[in-house]
Write an enzyme that holds these catalytic residues in place. Sequence first.
Site, PDB file in Angstrom:
ATOM      1  N   LEU A  28       0.840  -1.199   0.000  1.00  0.00           N
ATOM      2  CA  LEU A  28       0.000   0.000   0.000  1.00  0.00           C
ATOM      3  C   LEU A  28       0.876   1.250   0.000  1.00  0.00           C
ATOM      4  O   LEU A  28       1.662   1.469   0.930  1.00  0.00           O
ATOM      5  CB  LEU A  28      -0.919  -0.009   1.223  1.00  0.00           C
ATOM      6  CG  LEU A  28      -1.793  -1.265   1.389  1.00  0.00           C
ATOM      7  CD1 LEU A  28      -2.608  -1.168   2.657  1.00  0.00           C
ATOM      8  CD2 LEU A  28      -2.689  -1.463   0.176  1.00  0.00           C
ATOM      9  N   ASN A  43      -0.499  15.051  25.098  1.00  0.00           N
ATOM     10  CA  ASN A  43      -1.524  15.738  24.327  1.00  0.00           C
ATOM     11  C   ASN A  43      -2.312  16.730  25.170  1.00  0.00           C
ATOM     12  O   ASN A  43      -2.795  17.744  24.650  1.00  0.00           O
ATOM     13  CB  ASN A  43      -2.468  14.720  23.686  1.00  0.00           C
ATOM     14  CG  ASN A  43      -1.858  14.078  22.458  1.00  0.00           C
ATOM     15  OD1 ASN A  43      -0.999  14.655  21.796  1.00  0.00           O
ATOM     16  ND2 ASN A  43      -2.285  12.865  22.162  1.00  0.00           N
ATOM     17  N   SER A 140      -2.227   5.504  28.880  1.00  0.00           N
ATOM     18  CA  SER A 140      -2.076   4.120  29.322  1.00  0.00           C
ATOM     19  C   SER A 140      -0.829   3.961  30.177  1.00  0.00           C
ATOM     20  O   SER A 140       0.048   4.834  30.208  1.00  0.00           O
ATOM     21  CB  SER A 140      -1.992   3.193  28.105  1.00  0.00           C
ATOM     22  OG  SER A 140      -0.834   3.506  27.329  1.00  0.00           O
ATOM     23  N   GLY A 233     -22.001  14.787  23.710  1.00  0.00           N
ATOM     24  CA  GLY A 233     -21.623  15.762  24.714  1.00  0.00           C
ATOM     25  C   GLY A 233     -20.934  15.132  25.901  1.00  0.00           C
ATOM     26  O   GLY A 233     -20.405  14.022  25.819  1.00  0.00           O
ATOM     27  N   VAL A 256      -9.431  11.562  16.818  1.00  0.00           N
ATOM     28  CA  VAL A 256      -8.190  11.453  17.577  1.00  0.00           C
ATOM     29  C   VAL A 256      -7.935  12.758  18.337  1.00  0.00           C
ATOM     30  O   VAL A 256      -7.979  13.840  17.754  1.00  0.00           O
ATOM     31  CB  VAL A 256      -7.010  11.138  16.648  1.00  0.00           C
ATOM     32  CG1 VAL A 256      -5.703  11.100  17.431  1.00  0.00           C
ATOM     33  CG2 VAL A 256      -7.230   9.812  15.942  1.00  0.00           C
ATOM     34  N   ASP A 260      -8.290  14.139  24.948  1.00  0.00           N
ATOM     35  CA  ASP A 260      -7.164  14.884  25.513  1.00  0.00           C
ATOM     36  C   ASP A 260      -7.419  16.384  25.458  1.00  0.00           C
ATOM     37  O   ASP A 260      -7.050  17.113  26.384  1.00  0.00           O
ATOM     38  CB  ASP A 260      -5.881  14.541  24.755  1.00  0.00           C
ATOM     39  CG  ASP A 260      -5.484  13.082  24.900  1.00  0.00           C
ATOM     40  OD1 ASP A 260      -5.744  12.510  25.979  1.00  0.00           O
ATOM     41  OD2 ASP A 260      -4.928  12.512  23.942  1.00  0.00           O
TER      42      ASP A 260
END
Length: 317
Positions: A28, A43, A140, A233, A256, A260
């Site tokens: 790909l 973040n 994590s 929300g 994404v 955060d």
Amino acid sequence: MRPILTLTLNPALDLATETGALLPGRKLRCTAPRLDPGGGGVNVSRAIARLGRASTAMIALGGATGDTIAALLAAEGIEIAVLPLPGLTRQSVAVTARDTGAQYRLVMPGPDWPAEATVRLFGELSNRIGSDHVVVVSGSLPPGLPGATLVQLAGLCHERDAEMFLDTSGPALSEALRGTDGPPFDLLRTDGEEAGQLAGRDFEDPGDLASFGRHLIDTGRARQVVMALGARGTVGVTATEAFFCHAPEVELVSAVGAGDSLLGAVALALAQGQTFRTSVRAGTAAAAAAVTTPATQLCDGALARRLVGEVEVSDLA
């Protein structure tokens, strides 16, 4: 404004790219990758910077990918405190298939956490945390670091009269909330899916989710709870109030970084002395702003501030 320290124990070098279609057995061809420093606390600090303020990001880093993350954060003007680790900081990959618009996120586990690193971690935090700090522990945990460590971190913050905000998931979250010896987390951020895993049932209704948040507060695991329901929300709960912030309608580009961005805006507003309700409203706007940006670019500060006026808040029984 109170100082904010974010803590990321399992950061990642985020790579985002696109390809025409995801097909098995084929080579790909992808677009040039975008590299970003990643991991929950990282973040959160990046979101705070986009909202016009500063924080210190304490990060466990190792190897060439760790060096790259440090350089990327320095280029963004974010102050960092590095906890050196052996091994190689993990990578994560987000691939968008242009034919469908679907995004696939591949998340690596990270290097094993050595026992001696825990001693260094608590030593570094002891030297940095003051009585007015907001400490945001997000992301994590690396392999080998038990969830009980999060309870111990809350204990350290409590001893220093600092506040600890927690955002994690999976076994680490379950283990942290099972603990009964440590003080409650000053703020717990989760989402409906993670709350469902903890409770053993699905949450579709904001009122039901708020009831679970009250349970976490009543059992002494948290003082404030912020729970996201995706594009719908955010639920906010304390011992005295429960409410739902209705997310404004925006065009979804990538989810994404929404969580955060939400936590970054909430932590920033609370550090500035805003009420919990006002802070969750700001967080809901920042999450909405984040989903309008591609890959791992987080929220746009100007858009987040504009969207606050479009966040409607309703009380929950």
